[in-house]
Design a protein around this motif. Structure first.
Motif, PDB file in Angstrom:
ATOM      1  N   ALA A 163      26.983 -10.752 -26.521  1.00 44.60           N
ATOM      2  CA  ALA A 163      26.419  -9.886 -25.484  1.00 44.60           C
ATOM      3  C   ALA A 163      26.712 -10.410 -24.095  1.00 44.60           C
ATOM      4  N   LEU A 164      26.822 -11.721 -23.952  1.00 42.83           N
ATOM      5  CA  LEU A 164      27.061 -12.366 -22.655  1.00 42.83           C
ATOM      6  C   LEU A 164      28.515 -12.779 -22.509  1.00 42.83           C
ATOM      7  N   SER A 165      29.411 -12.003 -23.080  1.00 47.46           N
ATOM      8  CA  SER A 165      30.838 -12.298 -23.052  1.00 47.46           C
ATOM      9  C   SER A 165      31.304 -12.607 -21.633  1.00 47.46           C
ATOM     10  N   GLY A 166      32.002 -13.731 -21.488  1.00 53.79           N
ATOM     11  CA  GLY A 166      32.465 -14.161 -20.170  1.00 53.79           C
ATOM     12  C   GLY A 166      31.598 -15.239 -19.565  1.00 53.79           C
ATOM     13  N   LEU A 167      30.379 -15.406 -20.084  1.00 52.16           N
ATOM     14  CA  LEU A 167      29.489 -16.466 -19.613  1.00 52.16           C
ATOM     15  C   LEU A 167      29.366 -17.494 -20.733  1.00 52.16           C
ATOM     16  N   PRO A 168      29.740 -18.755 -20.508  1.00 50.30           N
ATOM     17  CA  PRO A 168      29.647 -19.745 -21.582  1.00 50.30           C
ATOM     18  C   PRO A 168      28.190 -19.996 -21.968  1.00 50.30           C
ATOM     19  N   VAL A 169      27.879 -19.778 -23.236  1.00 52.88           N
ATOM     20  CA  VAL A 169      26.506 -19.855 -23.739  1.00 52.88           C
ATOM     21  C   VAL A 169      26.467 -20.797 -24.927  1.00 52.88           C
ATOM     22  N   CYS A 170      25.425 -21.626 -24.973  1.00 57.14           N
ATOM     23  CA  CYS A 170      25.226 -22.538 -26.099  1.00 57.14           C
ATOM     24  C   CYS A 170      23.834 -22.300 -26.674  1.00 57.14           C
ATOM     25  N   THR A 171      23.764 -21.970 -27.945  1.00 60.67           N
ATOM     26  CA  THR A 171      22.486 -21.685 -28.598  1.00 60.67           C
ATOM     27  C   THR A 171      21.662 -22.955 -28.762  1.00 60.67           C
ATOM     28  N   VAL A 172      20.365 -22.868 -28.478  1.00 63.54           N
ATOM     29  CA  VAL A 172      19.427 -23.967 -28.690  1.00 63.54           C
ATOM     30  C   VAL A 172      18.593 -23.627 -29.915  1.00 63.54           C
ATOM     31  N   PRO A 173      18.767 -24.354 -31.026  1.00 57.67           N
ATOM     32  CA  PRO A 173      18.069 -23.997 -32.268  1.00 57.67           C
ATOM     33  C   PRO A 173      16.556 -24.087 -32.140  1.00 57.67           C
ATOM     34  N   ALA A 192      23.851 -27.808 -19.641  1.00 59.85           N
ATOM     35  CA  ALA A 192      24.216 -27.518 -18.253  1.00 59.85           C
ATOM     36  C   ALA A 192      25.371 -28.417 -17.799  1.00 59.85           C
ATOM     37  N   ALA A 193      25.326 -29.695 -18.173  1.00 56.83           N
ATOM     38  CA  ALA A 193      26.378 -30.636 -17.775  1.00 56.83           C
ATOM     39  C   ALA A 193      27.723 -30.266 -18.377  1.00 56.83           C
ATOM     40  N   SER A 194      27.708 -29.575 -19.511  1.00 54.11           N
ATOM     41  CA  SER A 194      28.955 -29.153 -20.157  1.00 54.11           C
ATOM     42  C   SER A 194      29.529 -27.887 -19.530  1.00 54.11           C
ATOM     43  N   GLY A 195      28.786 -27.299 -18.573  1.00 55.86           N
ATOM     44  CA  GLY A 195      29.258 -26.075 -17.933  1.00 55.86           C
ATOM     45  C   GLY A 195      28.793 -24.808 -18.613  1.00 55.86           C
ATOM     46  N   ALA A 196      27.890 -24.941 -19.589  1.00 55.57           N
ATOM     47  CA  ALA A 196      27.397 -23.772 -20.327  1.00 55.57           C
ATOM     48  C   ALA A 196      25.939 -23.487 -19.948  1.00 55.57           C
ATOM     49  N   HIS A 197      25.378 -22.452 -20.564  1.00 56.22           N
ATOM     50  CA  HIS A 197      24.015 -22.026 -20.294  1.00 56.22           C
ATOM     51  C   HIS A 197      23.233 -21.982 -21.604  1.00 56.22           C
ATOM     52  N   PRO A 198      22.030 -22.554 -21.652  1.00 52.48           N
ATOM     53  CA  PRO A 198      21.272 -22.617 -22.906  1.00 52.48           C
ATOM     54  C   PRO A 198      20.629 -21.271 -23.246  1.00 52.48           C
ATOM     55  N   ALA A 199      20.872 -20.815 -24.470  1.00 47.82           N
ATOM     56  CA  ALA A 199      20.245 -19.604 -24.999  1.00 47.82           C
ATOM     57  C   ALA A 199      19.303 -20.038 -26.107  1.00 47.82           C
ATOM     58  N   ALA A 200      18.007 -19.942 -25.833  1.00 49.72           N
ATOM     59  CA  ALA A 200      17.013 -20.548 -26.728  1.00 49.72           C
ATOM     60  C   ALA A 200      16.585 -19.595 -27.835  1.00 49.72           C
ATOM     61  N   ASP A 201      16.616 -20.087 -29.062  1.00 46.37           N
ATOM     62  CA  ASP A 201      15.953 -19.380 -30.151  1.00 46.37           C
ATOM     63  C   ASP A 201      14.451 -19.378 -29.890  1.00 46.37           C
ATOM     64  N   ALA A 202      13.775 -18.312 -30.265  1.00 47.36           N
ATOM     65  CA  ALA A 202      12.322 -18.243 -30.089  1.00 47.36           C
ATOM     66  C   ALA A 202      11.780 -17.117 -30.962  1.00 47.36           C
ATOM     67  N   GLU A 203      10.605 -17.344 -31.532  1.00 47.48           N
ATOM     68  CA  GLU A 203       9.948 -16.338 -32.356  1.00 47.48           C
ATOM     69  C   GLU A 203       8.548 -15.998 -31.862  1.00 47.48           C
ATOM     70  N   THR A 204       7.919 -16.920 -31.150  1.00 47.73           N
ATOM     71  CA  THR A 204       6.518 -16.766 -30.777  1.00 47.73           C
ATOM     72  C   THR A 204       6.323 -16.990 -29.282  1.00 47.73           C
ATOM     73  N   ASP A 205       5.138 -16.629 -28.805  1.00 45.47           N
ATOM     74  CA  ASP A 205       4.804 -16.913 -27.411  1.00 45.47           C
ATOM     75  C   ASP A 205       4.799 -18.414 -27.148  1.00 45.47           C
ATOM     76  N   ALA A 206       4.395 -19.213 -28.131  1.00 46.61           N
ATOM     77  CA  ALA A 206       4.399 -20.664 -27.961  1.00 46.61           C
ATOM     78  C   ALA A 206       5.822 -21.182 -27.751  1.00 46.61           C
ATOM     79  N   ASP A 207       6.783 -20.599 -28.464  1.00 46.77           N
ATOM     80  CA  ASP A 207       8.184 -20.993 -28.259  1.00 46.77           C
ATOM     81  C   ASP A 207       8.619 -20.676 -26.829  1.00 46.77           C
ATOM     82  N   LEU A 208       8.260 -19.487 -26.355  1.00 42.95           N
ATOM     83  CA  LEU A 208       8.627 -19.105 -24.991  1.00 42.95           C
ATOM     84  C   LEU A 208       7.915 -19.969 -23.954  1.00 42.95           C
ATOM     85  N   ASP A 209       6.679 -20.364 -24.243  1.00 37.77           N
ATOM     86  CA  ASP A 209       5.980 -21.290 -23.343  1.00 37.77           C
ATOM     87  C   ASP A 209       6.752 -22.591 -23.206  1.00 37.77           C
ATOM     88  N   ALA A 210       7.284 -23.090 -24.313  1.00 36.98           N
ATOM     89  CA  ALA A 210       8.050 -24.339 -24.273  1.00 36.98           C
ATOM     90  C   ALA A 210       9.320 -24.170 -23.444  1.00 36.98           C
TER      91      ALA A 210
END
Length: 415
Positions: A163-173, A192-210
């Motif tokens: 979905a973010l084609s063109g933007l380097p993205v790295c999934t955070v398990p 971030a140091a690698s030049g990418a952007h973290p895409a975080a897995d999340a299922e709950t509000d607690a995950d998003l809080d983190a």
């Protein structure tokens, strides 16, 4: 045996400003974000307002880019970010659709310019939209296997990186998201140091809080991009200065007409409208071909019905890509409606085009009737409820009607 190395030390970052500038691509999402942030807020339909903010409140701006060509959408984000640099310091937030619709790739690429990294998390637990393995799931089903993109011209993306084609993205398990804060901080910094952007897995509000807390610890160079779920997590994480309580809004007048403009292609809208017609609402189903041709006109009436519903007749199926023209036609009908009715607008594009047709440029969010159904007031005192088209149970419109017109509660109980 040597002891394992200690975990990395917690990050120390400069203090972050307690107020937010949030950029949304449609009006219902902007209203959802305004309520989710939880602080004093102004909701503007005018992008130049970004440069003029000075008061102690959040500013949410609907850029109205959901259905623009990608280059125009990207330029709108770039212009807003340029204006934000001239305003007092604010945290930046980019609201995106939890089903990844709109110009996500083009807007995210511009939003990332000048950032150390963009932390991406479109999970929306309240609507059962989660992300695992970098894949958005709706009610446990991968997005690309649902019909969430039925009205779009393209197929749904199979993952966030796609979905973010063109933007380097790295999934955070998910296990990293749920690890110790210092570990999550270190992973965001490493990506971030690698030049990418973290895409975080999340299922709950607690995950998003983190996720939100980690981004705040790392400083304003880490911008946030997500749905209303991440906006709510950001609001919970921010420490706001104490403010005086806002007086409760006066109730809307039961005698005022109430106009529902249902611009969504979601199949569930049919059952939602049926609850209103059971109460005696005047339902006007509109043929999409007549709407697009501009041949629909309203019958002249001396007194507007107490409840009226405009909707698009989808019985013959809707043509993908026709939504913008149909929303504009619906908006013109709503603007021609007699009197000054309170409004219930479903679908972000329908909401925006209707308010544009009425010359409404600002909303004051008052509360949330149910998740995503945001009750606002215009500067002139008209009540407006906005709701994404894909939200709400079968009784959604009925609950909104009862909230705005409490006398309907007795009639509801009798049905």
């Amino acid at each position: 045996m040597a002891s394992p190395p200690p975990p990395p030390a917690p990050s120390v970052s400069p203090p972050v400003p307690p107020y937010v500038i949030a950029l949304a691509d449609d009006l219902s999402g902007a209203a959802e974000t305004a309520r989710a942030l939880g602080g004093p807020v102004r909701l503007s339909l005018a992008a130049p307002d970004v440069a003029e903010i000075a008061a102690a409140h959040d500013l949410v701006v609907d850029l109205n880019t959901r259905h623009l060509p990608p280059a125009e959408a990207a330029n709108a984000v770039r212009t807003a970010l340029r204006a934000a640099r001239t305003a007092p310091p604010r945290l930046l937030y980019k609201k995106v659709d939890s089903q990844l619709r709109g110009n996500l790739a083009a807007e995210a690429a511009v939003y990332a310019e000048g950032a150390q990294a963009v932390v991406i998390a479109p999970t929306l637990p309240a609507a059962r939209r989660t992300v695992t393995g970098g894949v958005v799931h709706v009610n446990g089903v991968p997005l690309h296997r649902t019909d969430g993109w039925r009205a779009e011209r393209a197929a749904a993306p199979r993952s966030l990186p796609e979905a973010l084609s063109g933007l380097p993205v790295c999934t955070v398990p998910l296990d990293v998201v749920r690890s110790e804060p210092a570990v999550l901080d270190a992973e965001f910094r490493r990506i971030a140091a690698s030049g990418a952007h973290p895409a975080a897995d999340a299922e709950t509000d607690a995950d998003l809080d983190a996720v939100a807390a980690a981004a705040l610890r790392l400083g304003p160079g880490f911008r946030l991009l997500g749905s209303g779920g991440l906006a709510a997590a950001l609001g919970r994480a921010l420490v706001r200065p104490a403010t005086a309580a806002t007086p409760a809004p006066s109730p809307a007048q039961d005698s005022d007409p109430l106009l529902f403009v249902v611009g969504t292609a979601e199949p569930g809208a049919v059952a939602q409208i049926a609850h209103l017609t059971a109460l005696g609402a005047h339902h006007v189903p509109l043929d999409p071909a007549d709407l697009a041709a501009g041949t629909v006109s309203l019958p002249r009436t001396a007194v507007a019905p107490a409840l009226t519903v405009f909707s698009i007749d989808g019985s013959a199926g809707l043509r993908p890509g026709a939504g913008r023209a149909l929303s504009a036609a619906l908006a013109a009908l709503a603007a021609a409606y007699p009197g000054r009715p309170d409004l219930v607008l479903t679908g972000g594009e329908t909401a925006r085009t209707t308010l544009d047709a009425l010359g409404i440029r600002e909303l004051e969010p008052l509360g949330e009737i149910h998740h995503g159904a945001v009750h606002s007031r215009t500067p002139e005192g008209r009540r407006v409820v906005t709701r994404p088209g894909s939200y709400g149970a079968e009784d959604s419109l009925l609950r909104i009607a009862v909230a705005l017109r409490p006398r309907l509660a007795a009639a509801t109980a009798a049905t």
